[in-house]
Design a protein around this motif. Structure first.
Motif, PDB file in Angstrom:
ATOM      1  N   VAL A 136     -47.334 -19.586  18.844  1.00 33.13           N
ATOM      2  CA  VAL A 136     -47.039 -18.639  19.932  1.00 33.13           C
ATOM      3  C   VAL A 136     -47.348 -19.228  21.316  1.00 33.13           C
ATOM      4  CG1 VAL A 136     -47.118 -16.483  18.657  1.00 33.13           C
ATOM      5  CG2 VAL A 136     -49.220 -17.426  19.524  1.00 33.13           C
ATOM      6  N   SER A 173     -39.553 -10.450  24.790  1.00 31.41           N
ATOM      7  CA  SER A 173     -40.583  -9.847  23.958  1.00 31.41           C
ATOM      8  C   SER A 173     -40.927 -10.806  22.804  1.00 31.41           C
ATOM      9  CB  SER A 173     -40.021  -8.527  23.407  1.00 31.41           C
ATOM     10  OG  SER A 173     -41.020  -7.877  22.712  1.00 31.41           O
ATOM     11  N   GLY A 174     -42.209 -11.012  22.581  1.00 26.69           N
ATOM     12  CA  GLY A 174     -42.634 -11.882  21.478  1.00 26.69           C
ATOM     13  C   GLY A 174     -42.674 -13.362  21.841  1.00 26.69           C
ATOM     14  N   GLY A 212     -44.828 -14.877  23.714  1.00 27.23           N
ATOM     15  CA  GLY A 212     -46.196 -15.391  23.803  1.00 27.23           C
ATOM     16  C   GLY A 212     -46.887 -15.119  25.131  1.00 27.23           C
ATOM     17  N   LYS A 213     -46.293 -14.267  25.964  1.00 27.75           N
ATOM     18  CA  LYS A 213     -46.848 -14.016  27.309  1.00 27.75           C
ATOM     19  C   LYS A 213     -48.255 -13.407  27.241  1.00 27.75           C
ATOM     20  CE  LYS A 213     -43.506 -11.155  28.412  1.00 27.75           C
ATOM     21  NZ  LYS A 213     -42.786 -11.085  27.143  1.00 27.75           N
ATOM     22  N   SER A 214     -48.382 -12.307  26.477  1.00 27.32           N
ATOM     23  CA  SER A 214     -49.690 -11.637  26.427  1.00 27.32           C
ATOM     24  C   SER A 214     -50.730 -12.505  25.742  1.00 27.32           C
ATOM     25  CB  SER A 214     -49.580 -10.301  25.689  1.00 27.32           C
ATOM     26  OG  SER A 214     -48.695  -9.467  26.373  1.00 27.32           O
ATOM     27  N   THR A 215     -50.293 -13.274  24.749  1.00 31.82           N
ATOM     28  CA  THR A 215     -51.250 -14.168  24.074  1.00 31.82           C
ATOM     29  C   THR A 215     -51.831 -15.155  25.085  1.00 31.82           C
ATOM     30  OG1 THR A 215     -50.004 -13.961  22.028  1.00 31.82           O
ATOM     31  CG2 THR A 215     -51.518 -15.826  22.174  1.00 31.82           C
TER      32      THR A 215
HETATM   33  N1  LIG Z   1     -53.217 -10.903  16.284  1.00 37.84           N
HETATM   34  C1  LIG Z   1     -52.008 -11.355  15.920  1.00 37.84           C
HETATM   35  N2  LIG Z   1     -51.772 -11.734  14.642  1.00 37.84           N
HETATM   36  C2  LIG Z   1     -50.569 -12.247  14.265  1.00 37.84           C
HETATM   37  N3  LIG Z   1     -49.521 -12.386  15.105  1.00 37.84           N
HETATM   38  C3  LIG Z   1     -49.689 -12.012  16.389  1.00 37.84           C
HETATM   39  C4  LIG Z   1     -50.932 -11.479  16.866  1.00 37.84           C
HETATM   40  N4  LIG Z   1     -50.805 -11.203  18.190  1.00 37.84           N
HETATM   41  C5  LIG Z   1     -49.531 -11.541  18.521  1.00 37.84           C
HETATM   42  N5  LIG Z   1     -48.871 -12.025  17.454  1.00 37.84           N
HETATM   43  C6  LIG Z   1     -47.480 -12.520  17.428  1.00 37.84           C
HETATM   44  O1  LIG Z   1     -47.374 -13.539  18.401  1.00 37.84           O
HETATM   45  C7  LIG Z   1     -46.107 -13.483  19.049  1.00 37.84           C
HETATM   46  C8  LIG Z   1     -46.318 -13.413  20.554  1.00 37.84           C
HETATM   47  O2  LIG Z   1     -46.913 -12.155  20.867  1.00 37.84           O
HETATM   48  P1  LIG Z   1     -47.213 -11.734  22.379  1.00 37.84           P
HETATM   49  O3  LIG Z   1     -47.816 -10.377  22.349  1.00 37.84           O
HETATM   50  O4  LIG Z   1     -47.998 -12.811  23.041  1.00 37.84           O
HETATM   51  O5  LIG Z   1     -45.742 -11.703  22.980  1.00 37.84           O
HETATM   52  P2  LIG Z   1     -45.240 -11.120  24.377  1.00 37.84           P
HETATM   53  O6  LIG Z   1     -44.347 -12.154  24.951  1.00 37.84           O
HETATM   54  O7  LIG Z   1     -46.400 -10.689  25.215  1.00 37.84           O
HETATM   55  O8  LIG Z   1     -44.407  -9.857  23.892  1.00 37.84           O
HETATM   56  P3  LIG Z   1     -44.158  -8.436  24.626  1.00 37.84           P
HETATM   57  O9  LIG Z   1     -43.347  -8.751  25.844  1.00 37.84           O
HETATM   58  O10 LIG Z   1     -43.386  -7.675  23.601  1.00 37.84           O
HETATM   59  O11 LIG Z   1     -45.503  -7.850  24.948  1.00 37.84           O
HETATM   60  C9  LIG Z   1     -45.381 -12.277  18.465  1.00 37.84           C
HETATM   61  O12 LIG Z   1     -44.492 -12.745  17.470  1.00 37.84           O
HETATM   62  C10 LIG Z   1     -46.485 -11.452  17.844  1.00 37.84           C
HETATM   63  O13 LIG Z   1     -46.016 -10.736  16.730  1.00 37.84           O
END
Ligand SMILES: Nc1ncnc2c1ncn2[C@@H]1O[C@H](COP(=O)(O)OP(=O)(O)OP(=O)(O)O)[C@@H](O)[C@H]1O
Length: 308
Positions: free
Chosen positions: A16, A36-37, A39-42
């Motif tokens: 991610v 979405s998904g 990896g931004k929030s991660t």
């Molecule tokens: N604790 C976790 N365990 C397993 N997978 C996770 C976990 N947290 C996030 N993911 C996965 O990691 C990927 C990135 O998630 P993230 O929340 O960082 O995306 P994002 O870009 O912030 O999405 P959004 O815009 O929908 O908030 C996604 O596929 C999500 O399902």
């Protein structure tokens, strides 16, 4: 200054964050744009210390904070859902973080009231949270984030629940405060217009990888590939090339069929069928004719994407 060095994160076999390197200077706002998904929030949570990266380092003002617990990183976060405490009034909400740090009550109150004045809410200090509008609640959240004098400000889609007017007000206010306080800020967003308006630099995330990074102007002029162009909200994107609307001139050249026209605040948005370039969109300050329109494309402005 905030620096990310080679941040890598996987959940099971799913990567991610893939070797992310980024630097945000004091007083600078970096927007992370991605689907979405992606990896931004991660990535934001890795900066805040709420998620541990598998490898890589987080530096704040040149000090390595990779293993520092979140409460000792001096980072403030603002979320979409405000996360205010309903049993406390406005100034108590703002003062909460100071109280947790052991600041004496009177001093905490004075600091909270000063921050409330900064976001234009000095007359609302005694109100309860449910007596505030959504925009006011979000400004309380901003005052609460800034009162602890954070070294970094993280913003996780904080405007999504606000109407257009409030969103614009708060976007401007945050930009000003980041400059005045001279702190680095990172904004996670889905919205290219918001990112271009607020950010000094934009990082484009695609499936956990940083595909392009630079000023909004540089990115919009030369997106590196079709995925980058689409994330930036560019029109006229194909998998091989991007024609900026500014490269299209009306009134001469090939006759095109008018597919659609819509009035926008700054003119008419026209969608046309061009014999060579296929469907293209452009802006015009004149009302379009009924069915056909002549169009010339200035080929010097066409950006060809790199082969994948
Ligand atoms: N604790 C976790 N365990 C397993 N997978 C996770 C976990 N947290 C996030 N993911 C996965 O990691 C990927 C990135 O998630 P993230 O929340 O960082 O995306 P994002 O870009 O912030 O999405 P959004 O815009 O929908 O908030 C996604 O596929 C999500 O399902």
């Amino acid at each position: 200054m905030l620096q990310l060095h080679h941040i890598h994160k996987t959940y099971r076999q799913h990567t991610v964050c893939h070797n992310i390197n980024l630097t945000v200077q004091q007083g600078e706002l970096l927007a992370i744009l991605g689907k979405s998904g992606s990896g931004k929030s991660t990535l934001l949570n890795v900066i805040a210390g709420l998620v541990s990266a598998d490898s890589g380092d987080v530096f704040i003002n040149q000090i390595r904070h990779t293993h520092t617990p979140p409460e000792r990183r001096e980072i403030a976060m603002m979320f979409q859902d405000f996360a205010l405490l309903p049993h406390l009034n406005v100034w108590q909400n703002v003062a909460f973080g100071l109280k947790m740090r052991g600041v004496p009550a009177q001093q905490a109150r004075t600091l909270a009231e000063n921050r409330l004045a900064e976001v234009g809410l000095h007359n609302h200090a005694e109100r309860t949270i449910n007596q505030l509008s959504g925009g006011e609640q979000q400004r309380v959240a901003l005052a609460r984030a800034l009162v602890v004098e954070p070294k970094v400000l993280l913003l996780d889609e904080p405007f999504s629940s606000l109407d257009t007017h409030l969103r614009q007000q708060l976007q401007q206010q945050i930009r000003q405060l980041v400059k005045q306080r001279h702190i680095p800020a990172v904004l996670v967003s889905h919205d290219p217009a918001e990112a271009c308006l607020m950010a000094d630099q934009i990082a484009l995330l695609h499936s956990g990888s940083l595909i392009q990074h630079g000023t909004p102007q540089a990115l919009c002029a030369q997106p590196i590939n079709a995925a980058a162009a689409r994330l930036l909200g560019c029109l006229n994107v194909r998998d091989t090339h991007y024609v900026p609307p500014t490269a299209i001139h009306l009134g001469q050249g090939e006759p095109c069929t008018l597919i659609q026209s819509a009035r926008q605040p700054h003119g008419w948005l026209l969608v046309l069928q061009h014999p060579i370039w296929g469907e293209i969109s452009t802006l015009s300050d004149q009302a379009p004719p009924n069915q056909h329109i002549a169009v010339q494309i200035d080929e010097t402005q066409i950006v060809h994407f790199q082969a994948a």
